[in-house]
Design an enzyme around this catalytic site. Structure first.
Site, PDB file in Angstrom:
ATOM      1  N   HIS B 147      -7.626  -8.946   1.244  1.00  0.00           N
ATOM      2  CA  HIS B 147      -8.158  -7.370   1.841  1.00  0.00           C
ATOM      3  C   HIS B 147      -9.415  -7.573   2.146  1.00  0.00           C
ATOM      4  O   HIS B 147      -9.913  -6.554   2.420  1.00  0.00           O
ATOM      5  CB  HIS B 147      -7.550  -6.345   0.937  1.00  0.00           C
ATOM      6  CG  HIS B 147      -6.257  -6.434   0.340  1.00  0.00           C
ATOM      7  ND1 HIS B 147      -6.112  -6.816  -0.921  1.00  0.00           N
ATOM      8  CD2 HIS B 147      -4.919  -5.980   0.549  1.00  0.00           C
ATOM      9  CE1 HIS B 147      -4.772  -7.164  -1.132  1.00  0.00           C
ATOM     10  NE2 HIS B 147      -4.029  -6.325  -0.280  1.00  0.00           N
TER      11      HIS B 147
HETATM   12  S1  FES Z   1      -9.507  -8.164  -1.663  1.00  0.00           S
HETATM   13 FE1  FES Z   1      -7.598  -7.320  -2.339  1.00  0.00          FE
HETATM   14  S2  FES Z   1      -6.895  -8.772  -3.852  1.00  0.00           S
HETATM   15 FE2  FES Z   1      -8.952  -9.391  -3.239  1.00  0.00          FE
END
Ligand code: FES
Ligand code: HEM
Lengths: 413, 190
Positions: B147
């Site tokens: 993410h």
């Molecule tokens: S940014 Fe969501 S798990 Fe690493």
């Protein structure tokens, strides 16, 4: 109108006078059902038949499956290659989960359009949402069982959602895992729960059906049944219609199983789980994509960090549905008579589809912006738009009874 | 007669009291039995026991990183270059979600050795940045592709949804080139 029950054979009477099962079944058969139900009302029976298919295939799969990190993946491959018809069982079960969600989502949108959640069917609606939550938990834990890369990372990311809870979060995830990472204890308990939850769902389905049998079915006009003229006995009228439609539904289901069994799956799940490498692009199954989009789209909100805010928004997006009967207090049920609500409904359908695409895309650039707008719209719809429409909209005049418009159209023809 | 007495004349009766007591005992009993069921799901003794990993650092060259497995999760061990350390120290005062000076990220006198859990504090993916060809993110440390979380050369979260720095586990230098992950460092004496 009600059909004369056929005289019972003696043995049935013998049983009934001790335990009135056949008598209660007769109640089901004669159950007065509004005569104007359209095809959207058949999705409930699709869901029921799918649940049975999942139970039956699942129980047999469990006879061949080994819930251990060293053997789970291989046991699935053995089911695919060596167990007689194992490939069929597994493809029916894996695609069945997707069909289950497809059918249940359409069933829910039917409810949103026709106002099925309104008095006196709030409990029907509530049981439905609880069923959805249990289905999600079941499907998630089932997806972990093959112990491929997607299984493992789905388990890791989803259990980590709980670590967002302040103070106790870390403790809860360790407890969920039964260790310090997703590992064998996790797989074992997921298997146990994956076996259990579908039976809980069966119980909830009984409550769901019981609660609308007590007050009667809704119908596309959204008005109450006024006289026996408005209804038909469930059997044979709706049993035949439902069975016919189930036949068509099973054709679609079978088309996936036989011609595109991996269409909805991810190739990465045919790679055994590796706790040291995250696949480049992890995405959940399609039926979780809108919620995944909401999870990732949510930024820091006031003093709540993005991680916790995302988790709250994601769970909130479903829990919100519990309040819907009160957020939408319009007395008119069917969107056919609610011009403004009908527009809002279709915008909401589009919004959910957009969220689905956002969930599949990488959360960067334009997709992140779209996810944020679509997430905002999701909450705006339920919390602001629907209550305002309910309180200001001027509905179209309702027909006097269910048979009235039917008789009219028949006369015109 | 006894019955009439038990029912009393309005107000509390012996029977009400017995109901209450019976109900309370039942509830306490159920809770007492629920606890072993719930607690049985926590890490078992063998899971907890298998929890140290010894690592030989002598083969790691400056600028290189290795990943070892400890308690089912990856541990990132990085031999940081002078530049990387300088870059981390320079940012000590920059604003970040989980402020920590670089000095709190390594053991005293060993700024070159960065030892951290390689588990993104967002939702648990393994960040990229261990091998030289990996994408390392905007701050030259690690980048989590799930993410989009960016970690700097001290493993501190600088950008993206992760709320915390990569956690530093307990580890102890047995010799200058050997560590045991999972053991507390000896007090200042060493
Ligand atoms: S940014 Fe969501 S798990 Fe690493
Ligand atoms: C609510 C109904 C159910 C749903 C939504 C569901 C969902 C799933 C899903 C998504 C998978 C992963 C499929 C794959 O990718 O291979 C799976 C696997 C599995 N399920 Fe279910 N399931 C249900 C009921 C059951 C039941 C009742 C059982 C048995 C008691 C069961 C036993 C299994 C087993 C053994 C596997 C591993 C084999 C496999 O992956 O195909 N399931 N389930």
């Amino acid at each position: 109108m009600a059909m004369q029950p056929a005289p019972q054979p003696r043995w049935m009477r013998w049983v009934d006078s001790r335990l009135p099962i056949f008598g209660s079944m007769a109640h089901f058969n004669a159950y007065p059902t509004p005569k104007n139900l359209n095809y959207w009302w058949t999705f409930g029976s699709f869901a029921a038949i799918t649940l049975v298919v999942m139970l039956v295939t699942g129980i047999v799969l469990a006879m061949h499956y080994t819930p251990h990190v060293d053997h789970a993946f291989d046991s699935i491959e053995r089911i695919m290659r060596d167990v007689n018809h194992g490939w069929l069982l597994r493809y029916v079960h894996a695609n069945g989960a997707a069909m289950f969600f497809l059918v249940v989502y359409i069933h829910i949108f039917r409810g949103l359009y026709y106002g099925s959640y309104k008095a006196p069917r709030e409990l029907v609606w509530w049981f439905g949402i609880i069923i959805l939550l249990c289905m999600m938990a079941t499907a998630f834990m089932g997806y972990v069982l093959p112990w491929g890369q997607m299984s493992y990372w789905a388990a890791k990311v989803i259990t980590n959602l709980f670590s967002a809870i302040p103070l106790v979060g870390e403790g809860i995830t360790t407890w969920l895992w039964g260790g310090f990472a997703v590992d064998n204890p996790t797989l074992n308990r997921f298997f146990s729960l994956h076996y259990l939850l579908p039976f809980v769902i069966v119980g909830l389905v009984v409550m769901h059906i019981w609660s609308f049998h007590a007050v009667g079915n809704g119908n596309p006009l959204g008005i109450d049944v006024k006289s026996p003229k408005d209804t038909l006995p469930f059997h044979p009228y709706y049993t035949v219609k439902d069975v016919f439609c189930i036949g068509i539904f099973l054709l679609v289901f079978a088309a996936f199983v036989f011609f595109a069994p991996n269409f909805m799956g991810h190739p990465d799940n045919y790679i055994p789980a590796d706790s040291l490498v995250t696949p480049a692009h992890i995405v959940p199954e399609w039926y979780f994509l809108p919620f995944y989009a909401i999870l990732r789209a949510t930024p820091d909100i006031l003093f709540i960090n993005a991680k916790l805010a995302g988790v709250i928004a994601m769970f909130g997006s479903i829990l919100l549905l519990f309040l819907l009967p009160w957020l939408d207090n319009s007395k008119v049920r069917s969107a056919n008579y609610r011009p403004a609500y009908r527009v809002a409904f279709w915008l909401f359908v589009i919004d959910c589809i957009v969220l689905g695409f956002c969930g599949a895309a990488a959360p960067e650039g334009i997709w992140l912006d779209i996810s944020r707008i679509a997430t905002a719209w999701y909450f705006f719809h339920f919390l602001i738009l629907v209550p305002i429409i309910a309180r200001t909209e001027r509905p179209k005049p309702l027909p006097f009874s269910i048979s009235e418009p039917v008789v009219k159209t028949a006369a015109r023809a | 007669m006894a019955e009439a007495e038990a029912h009393g004349h309005g107000g509390e009766t012996r029977r009400d009291f017995i109901y209450l007591l019976g109900g309370a005992m039942g509830a306490i009993g159920a809770a007492a039995f629920a606890w072993p069921l719930i607690d049985s799901l926590s890490p078992a003794a063998d899971t907890k026991a298998a929890s140290t990993t010894e690592v030989d650092l002598s083969a790691i060259k400056e600028g290189q990183a290795v990943t070892v497995k400890w308690r089912g999760s990856p541990v990132f061990i990085r031999y940081r270059t002078k530049d990387e350390i300088a870059r981390a120290v320079k940012d000590d005062k920059a604003s970040m979600p989980d402020p920590q000076p670089d000095a709190a990220r390594h053991q005293d006198g060993k700024p070159q050795w960065l030892v951290m859990l390689g588990v993104c504090t967002h939702l648990g993916c393994i960040p990229l940045g261990q091998s030289s060809s990996d994408k390392k993110g905007d701050f030259g440390g690690w980048f989590c592709p799930c993410h989009g979380s960016h970690y700097d050369t001290a493993g501190r979260i600088r950008k993206g949804p992760a709320p915390k720095n990569l956690p530093v586990p307990d580890y102890r230098f047995v010799t200058d080139t050997r560590i045991v992950v999972g053991e507390k460092p000896k007090k200042a004496a060493a």
